[in-house]
Design a protein around this motif. Structure first.
Motif, mmCIF file in Angstrom:
data_model
loop_
_atom_site.group_PDB
_atom_site.id
_atom_site.type_symbol
_atom_site.label_atom_id
_atom_site.label_comp_id
_atom_site.label_asym_id
_atom_site.label_seq_id
_atom_site.Cartn_x
_atom_site.Cartn_y
_atom_site.Cartn_z
ATOM 1 N N LYS A 24 -3.074 -8.006 -6.141
ATOM 2 C CA LYS A 24 -2.809 -9.442 -6.235
ATOM 3 C C LYS A 24 -1.380 -9.792 -5.827
ATOM 4 O O LYS A 24 -1.084 -10.944 -5.516
ATOM 5 C CB LYS A 24 -3.083 -9.927 -7.654
ATOM 6 C CG LYS A 24 -4.554 -9.865 -8.054
ATOM 7 C CD LYS A 24 -4.765 -10.279 -9.500
ATOM 8 C CE LYS A 24 -6.240 -10.181 -9.891
ATOM 9 N NZ LYS A 24 -6.465 -10.530 -11.318
ATOM 10 N N LYS A 25 -0.500 -8.785 -5.835
ATOM 11 C CA LYS A 25 0.892 -8.988 -5.408
ATOM 12 C C LYS A 25 1.093 -8.620 -3.945
ATOM 13 O O LYS A 25 2.223 -8.593 -3.448
ATOM 14 C CB LYS A 25 1.819 -8.127 -6.281
ATOM 15 C CG LYS A 25 1.742 -8.455 -7.763
ATOM 16 C CD LYS A 25 2.474 -7.414 -8.605
ATOM 17 C CE LYS A 25 2.250 -7.670 -10.094
ATOM 18 N NZ LYS A 25 2.821 -6.616 -10.940
ATOM 19 N N GLY A 26 -0.008 -8.320 -3.259
ATOM 20 C CA GLY A 26 0.074 -7.959 -1.855
ATOM 21 C C GLY A 26 0.406 -6.505 -1.616
ATOM 22 O O GLY A 26 0.781 -6.117 -0.501
ATOM 23 N N ILE A 27 0.255 -5.654 -2.646
ATOM 24 C CA ILE A 27 0.543 -4.226 -2.538
ATOM 25 C C ILE A 27 -0.769 -3.456 -2.599
ATOM 26 O O ILE A 27 -1.455 -3.439 -3.625
ATOM 27 C CB ILE A 27 1.486 -3.757 -3.662
ATOM 28 C CG1 ILE A 27 2.799 -4.529 -3.624
ATOM 29 C CG2 ILE A 27 1.731 -2.258 -3.543
ATOM 30 C CD1 ILE A 27 3.600 -4.377 -2.353
ATOM 31 N N SER A 28 -1.130 -2.823 -1.492
ATOM 32 C CA SER A 28 -2.365 -2.053 -1.414
ATOM 33 C C SER A 28 -2.080 -0.589 -1.763
ATOM 34 O O SER A 28 -1.234 0.055 -1.127
ATOM 35 C CB SER A 28 -2.962 -2.154 -0.008
ATOM 36 O OG SER A 28 -4.145 -1.379 0.100
ATOM 37 N N LEU A 29 -2.762 -0.078 -2.770
ATOM 38 C CA LEU A 29 -2.545 1.283 -3.234
ATOM 39 C C LEU A 29 -3.790 2.135 -3.029
ATOM 40 O O LEU A 29 -4.904 1.620 -3.034
ATOM 41 C CB LEU A 29 -2.177 1.282 -4.727
ATOM 42 C CG LEU A 29 -0.969 0.442 -5.145
ATOM 43 C CD1 LEU A 29 -0.820 0.444 -6.663
ATOM 44 C CD2 LEU A 29 0.303 0.959 -4.490
ATOM 45 N N LYS A 30 -3.576 3.428 -2.876
ATOM 46 C CA LYS A 30 -4.687 4.375 -2.795
ATOM 47 C C LYS A 30 -4.811 5.108 -4.126
ATOM 48 O O LYS A 30 -3.867 5.160 -4.914
ATOM 49 C CB LYS A 30 -4.463 5.344 -1.637
ATOM 50 C CG LYS A 30 -4.459 4.641 -0.281
ATOM 51 C CD LYS A 30 -4.285 5.617 0.868
ATOM 52 C CE LYS A 30 -4.304 4.892 2.206
ATOM 53 N NZ LYS A 30 -4.143 5.803 3.360
ATOM 54 N N ALA A 31 -5.992 5.675 -4.358
ATOM 55 C CA ALA A 31 -6.278 6.248 -5.669
ATOM 56 C C ALA A 31 -5.580 7.582 -5.920
ATOM 57 O O ALA A 31 -5.246 7.906 -7.060
ATOM 58 C CB ALA A 31 -7.790 6.413 -5.847
ATOM 59 N N ASN A 32 -5.349 8.381 -4.883
ATOM 60 C CA ASN A 32 -4.733 9.686 -5.109
ATOM 61 C C ASN A 32 -3.967 10.158 -3.877
ATOM 62 O O ASN A 32 -4.096 9.604 -2.779
ATOM 63 C CB ASN A 32 -5.784 10.727 -5.526
ATOM 64 C CG ASN A 32 -6.862 10.902 -4.478
ATOM 65 O OD1 ASN A 32 -6.605 11.431 -3.403
ATOM 66 N ND2 ASN A 32 -8.081 10.449 -4.775
ATOM 67 N N LEU A 33 -3.175 11.208 -4.065
ATOM 68 C CA LEU A 33 -2.309 11.728 -3.004
ATOM 69 C C LEU A 33 -3.074 12.334 -1.833
ATOM 70 O O LEU A 33 -2.568 12.378 -0.717
ATOM 71 C CB LEU A 33 -1.359 12.783 -3.592
ATOM 72 C CG LEU A 33 -0.129 12.276 -4.327
ATOM 73 C CD1 LEU A 33 0.666 13.445 -4.889
ATOM 74 C CD2 LEU A 33 0.747 11.443 -3.400
ATOM 75 N N ASN A 34 -4.283 12.810 -2.092
ATOM 76 C CA ASN A 34 -5.055 13.448 -1.028
ATOM 77 C C ASN A 34 -5.299 12.505 0.138
ATOM 78 O O ASN A 34 -5.488 12.948 1.286
ATOM 79 C CB ASN A 34 -6.397 13.947 -1.571
ATOM 80 C CG ASN A 34 -6.232 15.073 -2.570
ATOM 81 O OD1 ASN A 34 -5.250 15.806 -2.510
ATOM 82 N ND2 ASN A 34 -7.176 15.214 -3.488
ATOM 83 N N GLU A 35 -5.289 11.209 -0.121
ATOM 84 C CA GLU A 35 -5.538 10.226 0.932
ATOM 85 C C GLU A 35 -4.359 10.092 1.894
ATOM 86 O O GLU A 35 -4.456 9.413 2.916
ATOM 87 C CB GLU A 35 -5.879 8.877 0.305
ATOM 88 C CG GLU A 35 -7.151 8.901 -0.536
ATOM 89 C CD GLU A 35 -7.543 7.541 -1.058
ATOM 90 O OE1 GLU A 35 -7.762 6.641 -0.230
ATOM 91 O OE2 GLU A 35 -7.615 7.377 -2.293
ATOM 92 N N PHE A 36 -3.224 10.733 1.558
ATOM 93 C CA PHE A 36 -2.058 10.722 2.446
ATOM 94 C C PHE A 36 -1.838 12.068 3.129
ATOM 95 O O PHE A 36 -0.762 12.323 3.676
ATOM 96 C CB PHE A 36 -0.800 10.337 1.659
ATOM 97 C CG PHE A 36 -0.776 8.905 1.223
ATOM 98 C CD1 PHE A 36 -0.468 7.894 2.127
ATOM 99 C CD2 PHE A 36 -1.069 8.559 -0.084
ATOM 100 C CE1 PHE A 36 -0.439 6.571 1.738
ATOM 101 C CE2 PHE A 36 -1.050 7.233 -0.495
ATOM 102 C CZ PHE A 36 -0.730 6.230 0.422
ATOM 103 N N ALA A 37 -2.845 12.931 3.092
ATOM 104 C CA ALA A 37 -2.737 14.255 3.713
ATOM 105 C C ALA A 37 -2.363 14.122 5.186
ATOM 106 O O ALA A 37 -2.948 13.325 5.920
ATOM 107 C CB ALA A 37 -4.048 15.018 3.573
ATOM 108 N N GLY A 38 -1.353 14.898 5.619
ATOM 109 C CA GLY A 38 -0.907 14.880 7.007
ATOM 110 C C GLY A 38 0.173 13.866 7.300
ATOM 111 O O GLY A 38 0.762 13.877 8.380
#
Length: 281
Positions: free
Chosen positions: A128-142
């Motif tokens: 709602k503040k315009g900040i999109s987050l992912k659920a875990n670190l694995n989604e940033f692999a690489g």
């Protein structure tokens, strides 16, 4: 069977379950481990409380009001710290971003922001503040980032060794890693003992000293500086006094928080520390 000699202190979950836990000392690392540790699939139930304010934007009640007031002040100083450590604005990953306030301020100051947050309620508030987050670190692999931050998050991770290896891969060469954690060697921790609120078992699975943090990260990182979090001693002491004596507000707790900071000036052992690392490998 547990070795009673390894039990540093036995504590209680005052926030959710009322269950009791032992904190076991690893003398080599200078680290405490919560025992028994809940299974990963059961951890979320220990966060199901309106009083767990890092997952809400609640300002009602004394502790929530104090938390939000200090958070507003600290956001500006955190943003200044990452700018000074990195040398300029760049890419930022905040692990355990909560409701996204730090990333919102960083974004407003020119940072390219990313973050993780496993709690659905906090994640939705951040969105709602315009900040999109992912659920875990694995989604940033690489991917790699100029700065990676963990503000009172490392103590929550289920697999400490795996998280440290992952962090080393996420920070760019010569990039910055910033970690803030409570310090069980502080005066307020010793004063309140089993009532010390920053033990917060079983949400806190690990409990760190300066020695343990430096040793855990020495393979891939070089320590640049350690900064005290001076407001933590007051907030933690107020909560600790509530757990110990049932007081909603205590002048004694303010005194203990002040005394902890005063003693920290000589011992260099504050209630919480911020560790600033530079990636070397």
């Amino acid at each position: 069977m547990k070795n009673r000699a390894n039990i540093y202190v036995s504590v209680k979950d005052y926030l959710v379950s009322g269950e009791k836990f032992d904190l076991l000392l690893d003398e080599n690392l200078g680290l405490l481990k919560t025992s028994p540790q809940p299974k990963v699939e059961n951890l979320s139930k220990y966060y199901e409380s309106d009083q767990y304010i890092s997952h809400t934007d609640d300002k009602s009640g004394l502790f929530a009001s104090l938390y939000q007031l200090v958070k507003k002040w600290s956001l500006k100083h955190k943003t200044k710290l990452i700018r000074n450590q990195n040398g300029s604005v760049g890419s930022l990953l905040d692990v355990g971003a909560g409701t996204g306030d730090f990333l919102k301020v960083a974004k407003d100051n020119g940072w390219k922001v990313n973050g993780t947050e496993p709690n659905t309620n906090a994640l939705n508030l951040a969105s709602k503040k315009g900040i999109s987050l992912k659920a875990n670190l694995n989604e940033f692999a690489g991917e790699q980032f100029d700065v990676v931050t963990l503000w009172h998050v490392l103590e929550h991770v289920a697999d400490l060794d795996e998280t440290i290896r992952t962090l080393a891969n996420l920070v760019k060469p010569s990039g910055t890693l910033i970690i803030a954690v409570p310090n069980f060697k502080s005066y307020d921790a010793k004063y309140y003992g089993k009532y010390w609120a920053a033990y917060d078992a079983p949400r806190h699975l690990w409990h760190f000293s300066k020695h343990s943090i430096i040793k855990l990260f020495k393979t891939n990182f070089q320590l640049q500086k350690i900064k005290p979090m001076i407001f933590d001693s007051f907030y933690v002491s107020l909560l600790s006094e509530k757990y110990k004596a049932g007081n909603a507000f205590s002048v004694k707790a303010i005194w203990i928080g002040l005394l902890s900071n005063f003693k920290g000036m000589s011992t260099k052992e504050y209630s919480s520390h911020i560790y600033c690392f530079k990636r070397i490998k």
